[in-house]
Scaffold this active site. Structure first.
Site, short mmCIF file in Angstrom:
data_model
loop_
_atom_site.label_atom_id
_atom_site.label_comp_id
_atom_site.label_asym_id
_atom_site.label_seq_id
_atom_site.Cartn_x
_atom_site.Cartn_y
_atom_site.Cartn_z
N HIS A 59 0.72 -1.26 0.10
CA HIS A 59 -0.21 -0.11 -0.02
C HIS A 59 0.90 1.26 -0.08
O HIS A 59 1.08 1.83 1.12
CB HIS A 59 -0.72 0.12 1.19
CG HIS A 59 -2.10 0.97 1.48
ND1 HIS A 59 -3.28 0.53 1.79
CD2 HIS A 59 -2.29 2.18 0.59
CE1 HIS A 59 -4.09 1.77 1.62
NE2 HIS A 59 -3.60 2.72 0.69
N LEU A 62 2.89 6.65 -4.75
CA LEU A 62 3.99 6.94 -5.47
C LEU A 62 3.70 8.48 -6.09
O LEU A 62 4.44 9.16 -6.62
CB LEU A 62 4.50 6.14 -6.33
CG LEU A 62 5.12 4.68 -5.63
CD1 LEU A 62 5.71 3.89 -7.02
CD2 LEU A 62 6.20 5.18 -4.97
N ARG A 63 2.45 8.77 -6.25
CA ARG A 63 1.69 10.03 -6.72
C ARG A 63 2.03 10.51 -8.10
O ARG A 63 1.33 11.39 -8.79
CB ARG A 63 2.37 11.30 -6.02
CG ARG A 63 2.07 11.07 -4.61
CD ARG A 63 0.79 11.02 -4.05
NE ARG A 63 0.64 11.21 -2.56
CZ ARG A 63 -0.27 10.99 -1.99
NH1 ARG A 63 -1.53 10.29 -2.70
NH2 ARG A 63 -0.41 11.33 -0.59
N ASN A 93 -4.59 6.10 -7.06
CA ASN A 93 -5.12 7.48 -7.03
C ASN A 93 -4.08 8.56 -7.61
O ASN A 93 -3.77 9.46 -6.93
CB ASN A 93 -5.42 7.89 -5.48
CG ASN A 93 -4.20 7.59 -4.85
OD1 ASN A 93 -3.27 6.94 -4.99
ND2 ASN A 93 -4.18 8.73 -3.59
N ASP A 304 0.82 2.32 3.89
CA ASP A 304 0.13 3.47 3.32
C ASP A 304 0.84 4.70 3.36
O ASP A 304 0.46 5.75 3.62
CB ASP A 304 -1.24 3.45 4.30
CG ASP A 304 -2.26 4.63 3.63
OD1 ASP A 304 -2.32 4.76 2.43
OD2 ASP A 304 -3.16 5.09 4.54
N HIS A 308 2.94 14.07 1.33
CA HIS A 308 2.48 15.27 0.98
C HIS A 308 3.62 16.59 1.10
O HIS A 308 4.61 16.30 1.74
CB HIS A 308 1.17 16.02 1.88
CG HIS A 308 -0.03 14.99 1.66
ND1 HIS A 308 -0.82 14.98 0.76
CD2 HIS A 308 -0.63 14.06 2.55
CE1 HIS A 308 -1.89 14.21 0.64
NE2 HIS A 308 -1.60 13.41 1.80
N PHE A 322 -5.25 13.91 4.45
CA PHE A 322 -5.02 12.82 5.43
C PHE A 322 -3.55 12.41 4.82
O PHE A 322 -3.52 12.59 3.65
CB PHE A 322 -6.00 11.82 5.25
CG PHE A 322 -7.59 12.10 5.87
CD1 PHE A 322 -7.47 12.09 7.18
CD2 PHE A 322 -8.53 12.98 5.09
CE1 PHE A 322 -8.96 12.46 7.77
CE2 PHE A 322 -9.64 13.14 5.67
CZ PHE A 322 -9.78 12.75 7.11
N GLY A 323 -2.78 11.46 5.79
CA GLY A 323 -1.57 11.00 5.14
C GLY A 323 -0.21 11.10 5.76
O GLY A 323 -0.16 12.10 6.44
#
Length: 431
Positions: A59, A62-63, A93, A304, A308, A322-323
């Site tokens: 999970h 890598l964006r 995502n 996870d 950011h 979140f993150g």
């Protein structure tokens, strides 16, 4: 490239634990024995250290494509290598999402060219992750996805989710589900409870996770799909998964290091780096998660990893995304709070972070003659202070900054190539 790892405590992932040397030749483990001596080899002295099968993260965000200011495949895989991970499965995502074979091929191509560890794409369940129209699963599988997920955009329609699972079963694809009923989580930003009330923050109740989990279990039972539950966070969820396994449902589950070690008390100072979904819960939930891990209800530990920018998190708590950036602290956190305290063993960690994730994703792992040399060498006794500015990841958003942790990754070896060495700048060599 030939490598000899000497004097380490080898946990092979198949039940064995012994002090031994390992010979690696051109990416393959060629020997495991006492006192291996060969010429023209790089020698790594692992005296007092553990030699383990490379960690596999189920999970990871890598964006790329679309959010390269937060992370790239290059920086994310550098971060993974620094954390001891030899393989990561990346969530869909992105922008555009990984919902077509074109995007799958893009991710694979960039990972091959710039990646430091192996990258396995996870495809979207629905087009645009909008929960409306299912993706072309046959094409996604042929392109190379290892699983399907709509990640943080849970499919609210039970009818569509059943269709997704029905086709997923047909194509033998793992269904990874983020269990959240958004009509219950609403605009919540932390665990619903007394601390949220004291801080004046909107809460996210346990039921938001548990209601959706119960629905997905029922649908998996009806369709026979392989269901994997992402980032379990509540005692009730553990009980639901345990019962489903007893009933023969094809279900596996993961938990994050932060949900195993932190509670909603960490939010007291409004540090936005503690804002994660699902939220940090209570001590009772943490204890249930640990028990679920120990008794086999929960199969894997996954990070996870959700990087950011600093500006993203430098806002009021209720406005922050979140993150948590988790790849580089995962081993240290588990070692400090669960292994050094005697709650689990290093051999158990190998199951949770190396072998079980690989098994669930359908890939091979483990240390034995003839296997691919995906190996991590760790020192469980060395203490260090977490410094987010030293992260390889672009994401510095960690709730562990400034905390003293025990356990460091010394080397990460991917397909026989040294991809990370502590205190040494990395230069990629083609595998």
């Amino acid at each position: 490239m030939r490598i000899v790892i000497k004097n380490g405590i080898v946990i092979d992932g198949f039940g064995g634990e012994e002090k031994a040397d390992i010979l690696i030749n051109y990416g393959i483990i060629k020997g495991i024995d006492k006192n291996i001596d060969v010429s023209d080899a790089i020698v790594i002295d692992a005296e007092g250290k553990y030699v383990l099968p490379g960690f596999v993260d189920m999970h990871t965000h890598l964006r790329q494509p679309g959010f390269e200011e937060k992370e790239t495949i290059r920086t994310g895989t550098e971060s993974a290598a620094a954390g001891g991970f030899t393989t990561v499965a990346c969530m869909p995502n992105t922008n555009p999402p990984i919902d077509s074979e074109v995007v799958v091929e893009y991710v694979k191509a960039v990972a091959q060219r710039e990646g430091v560890v192996k990258v396995l794409p996870i495809g979207a369940m629905t087009k645009g992750m909008k929960g409306e129209e299912i993706t072309e699963m046959a094409k996604l599988k042929k392109a190379g996805v290892v699983a399907l997920s709509d990640d943080g955009f849970p499919i609210m329609s039970a009818g569509i989710m059943k269709r997704v699972m029905t086709y997923g079963k047909m194509y033998d694809l793992l269904m990874i589900t983020h269990c959240e009923d958004k009509t219950l989580s609403g605009e919540g930003v932390m665990n619903s409870g007394i601390i949220a009330t004291m801080l004046g923050l909107k809460g996210i109740p346990r039921e938001a996770e548990e209601v959706m989990l119960a629905r997905n279990i029922i649908l998996a039972k009806a369709t026979g799909a392989k269901l994997h539950i992402a980032h379990v966070s509540t005692k009730g969820s553990v009980e639901l998964i345990r019962r489903a396994k007893e009933e023969g449902v094809s279900i596996t589950a993961e938990v994050t290091p932060h949900h195993l070690t932190r509670t909603d008390e960490a939010v007291y100072n409004y540090d936005t780096n503690t804002k994660v979904f699902p939220p940090l819960r209570t001590r009772e939930d943490v204890e249930a998660l640990i028990e679920g891990l120990k008794d086999g209800t929960i199969d894997a530990i996954a990070t996870d990893h959700a990087p950011h920018t600093k500006d993203d998190k430098k806002v009021p708590y209720d406005m922050a995304p979140f993150g948590i950036s988790g790849l580089e602290t995962a081993f240290s956190v588990i070692n400090t709070f669960l292994i050094q305290t005697g709650i689990i063993t290093m051999k158990a960690l190998v199951n949770y972070m190396s072998m079980n994730p690989a098994r669930i994703l359908g890939i091979s792992n483990g240390i034995r003659v003839g296997a691919t040399a995906d190996i991590v060498i760790v020192n469980p006794h060395e203490e260090y202070t977490v410094d987010k500015e030293k992260f390889k990841s672009k994401g510095k958003n960690t709730p562990y900054h400034g905390m003293k942790l025990k356990g460091v990754v010394e080397y990460t070896i991917v397909e026989g190539q040294i991809r990370y060495q502590k205190n040494k700048k990395f230069e990629k060599v083609e595998i």
